[in-house]
Design a protein around this motif. Structure first.
Motif, PDB file in Angstrom:
ATOM      1  N   ASP A  99      39.463  43.798  40.371  1.00 31.17           N
ATOM      2  CA  ASP A  99      39.824  43.069  41.412  1.00 31.17           C
ATOM      3  C   ASP A  99      38.604  42.542  42.421  1.00 31.17           C
ATOM      4  N   GLY A 100      37.431  43.093  41.920  1.00 31.16           N
ATOM      5  CA  GLY A 100      36.241  42.638  42.610  1.00 31.16           C
ATOM      6  C   GLY A 100      36.149  43.328  43.810  1.00 31.16           C
ATOM      7  N   SER A 101      36.873  44.416  44.160  1.00 26.49           N
ATOM      8  CA  SER A 101      36.486  45.070  45.335  1.00 26.49           C
ATOM      9  C   SER A 101      35.323  46.356  45.334  1.00 26.49           C
ATOM     10  N   LYS A 113      40.311  47.577  30.810  1.00 26.75           N
ATOM     11  CA  LYS A 113      41.241  46.789  30.466  1.00 26.75           C
ATOM     12  C   LYS A 113      42.657  47.525  30.601  1.00 26.75           C
ATOM     13  N   ASN A 114      42.774  48.682  30.095  1.00 24.93           N
ATOM     14  CA  ASN A 114      44.043  49.593  30.027  1.00 24.93           C
ATOM     15  C   ASN A 114      44.088  50.123  31.385  1.00 24.93           C
ATOM     16  N   ASP A 167      28.622  39.312  28.686  1.00 23.52           N
ATOM     17  CA  ASP A 167      29.113  38.702  27.351  1.00 23.52           C
ATOM     18  C   ASP A 167      30.762  39.144  27.201  1.00 23.52           C
ATOM     19  N   TYR A 168      30.975  40.326  27.832  1.00 20.49           N
ATOM     20  CA  TYR A 168      32.346  40.751  27.691  1.00 20.49           C
ATOM     21  C   TYR A 168      33.284  40.017  28.551  1.00 20.49           C
ATOM     22  N   VAL A 169      32.715  39.743  29.841  1.00 23.59           N
ATOM     23  CA  VAL A 169      33.604  38.982  30.677  1.00 23.59           C
ATOM     24  C   VAL A 169      33.918  37.705  30.142  1.00 23.59           C
ATOM     25  N   LYS A 170      32.827  36.968  29.618  1.00 20.50           N
ATOM     26  CA  LYS A 170      33.030  35.770  29.140  1.00 20.50           C
ATOM     27  C   LYS A 170      34.135  35.733  27.934  1.00 20.50           C
ATOM     28  N   ASN A 171      33.915  36.501  27.166  1.00 25.13           N
ATOM     29  CA  ASN A 171      34.908  36.494  26.142  1.00 25.13           C
ATOM     30  C   ASN A 171      36.281  37.082  26.438  1.00 25.13           C
ATOM     31  N   ASN A 172      36.471  37.268  27.660  1.00 24.44           N
ATOM     32  CA  ASN A 172      37.705  38.147  28.021  1.00 24.44           C
ATOM     33  C   ASN A 172      38.038  37.470  29.355  1.00 24.44           C
ATOM     34  N   ALA A 226      40.748  35.509  30.067  1.00 17.74           N
ATOM     35  CA  ALA A 226      42.098  35.795  30.532  1.00 17.74           C
ATOM     36  C   ALA A 226      42.252  37.265  31.496  1.00 17.74           C
ATOM     37  N   ASP A 227      41.289  38.151  31.475  1.00 19.19           N
ATOM     38  CA  ASP A 227      41.441  39.347  32.280  1.00 19.19           C
ATOM     39  C   ASP A 227      40.974  39.175  33.753  1.00 19.19           C
ATOM     40  N   ASN A 228      40.196  38.124  33.692  1.00 24.36           N
ATOM     41  CA  ASN A 228      39.868  37.687  35.234  1.00 24.36           C
ATOM     42  C   ASN A 228      38.998  38.787  35.851  1.00 24.36           C
ATOM     43  N   LEU A 229      38.115  39.350  35.169  1.00 24.02           N
ATOM     44  CA  LEU A 229      37.163  40.473  35.474  1.00 24.02           C
ATOM     45  C   LEU A 229      36.192  39.968  36.512  1.00 24.02           C
ATOM     46  N   HIS A 230      35.843  40.781  37.643  1.00 25.48           N
ATOM     47  CA  HIS A 230      34.824  40.447  38.516  1.00 25.48           C
ATOM     48  C   HIS A 230      33.561  41.345  38.254  1.00 25.48           C
TER      49      HIS A 230
END
Ligand code: ARG
Length: 246
Positions: free
Chosen positions: A118-120, A169-170, A185-190, A192-196
């Motif tokens: 959530d980027g908090s 993720k889990n 690299d992980y954020v770019k390849n995932n 859909a998970d909308n990571l911050h």
């Protein structure tokens, strides 16, 4: 001597490129750290930025190298007991590690990065009260542990960075902390998970080096000479752009 039949160690004074029984340097790497080192799912070969850098150094120095996938836990022990000649593994040069091994000149700059759903969580301070995933025994682990204290219960230490990111993720952890290159690299390849992601300004700059057994100055000099050469002739820049250029 047929290829592959060379004895494990070269004859005295004979480990030059011209030697018939050329020494093969065994390079340990924890290949679960894309884009620096990972196992190509098609070829099963170890690939990545670090691998290309070492191959380029080896070419300049006339060295034969063989990469051996080595779990992070135990990677330094394998260097110490002679099972590996040197290590390339996105290893940050630290004073603590310098006590038990020698490092080449730095070849890459990195820093820690926080990744959350959530980027908090943006700073070390925000980590308080959170469950945090790190790779056991890495600089990310050290920074978080030093800040929150050894007794803080919320630090989950995983054997590899992918396991820490999977835990995020889990929902097993709230955030993960790791090297910026790997997190990006992980954020770019995932996507859909909308990571911050966030970097605390207090995170220090880290520099990667190749590690050799303490006192192995002969090998260290070769590696440093190779690093210098690939920087001077533009090879390093080509490799850098291949992985990190836009
Ligand atoms: N740079 C960090 C450290 O030296 C993480 C390195 C982890 N490398 C790996 N291949 N798993 O502690």
């Amino acid at each position: 001597v047929a290829a592959g039949c060379a004895p494990k160690s070269a004859a005295p004074g004979g480990d030059s490129a011209q030697s018939g029984n050329q020494k093969e340097y065994v390079v340990g790497t924890d290949a679960s750290y894309a884009p620096f080192e990972s196992v190509d799912s098609k070829t099963q070969q170890v690939v990545g930025f670090d691998i290309d850098v070492v191959k380029a150094i080896a070419e300049k120095e006339g060295m034969k190298v063989k990469f051996v996938n080595t779990p992070w836990d135990g990677i330094f022990a394998a260097l110490n007991n002679g099972e590996r000649d040197f290590l390339v593994s996105a290893i940050t040069i630290t004073d603590e590690r310098k006590k038990t091994m020698d490092f080449s000149d730095k070849y890459f700059e990195a820093t820690q990065m926080i990744v959350s759903k959530d980027g908090s969580v943006k700073t070390l301070n925000d980590l308080k009260g959170k469950k945090i995933g790190v790779q056991n025994g890495t600089t990310g682990d050290t920074i978080v542990t030093d800040f929150l204290g050894k007794d803080y219960k919320g630090i989950k230490r995983y054997d590899s960075m992918p396991l820490a990111l999977e835990a995020l993720k889990n929902g097993d952890v709230d955030v993960a902390v790791g090297d910026n290159g790997v997190v990006i690299d992980y954020v770019k390849n995932n996507k859909a998970d909308n990571l911050h992601t966030a970097i605390d300004p207090k995170f220090p700059k880290e520099y990667y080096g190749l590690a050799v057994k303490k006192g192995n100055t002969e090998l260290l000099n070769k590696l440093n000479d190779g690093i210098k050469k690939i920087n001077e002739d533009g090879t390093y820049k080509k490799i850098y752009d291949k992985y990190f250029g836009q």
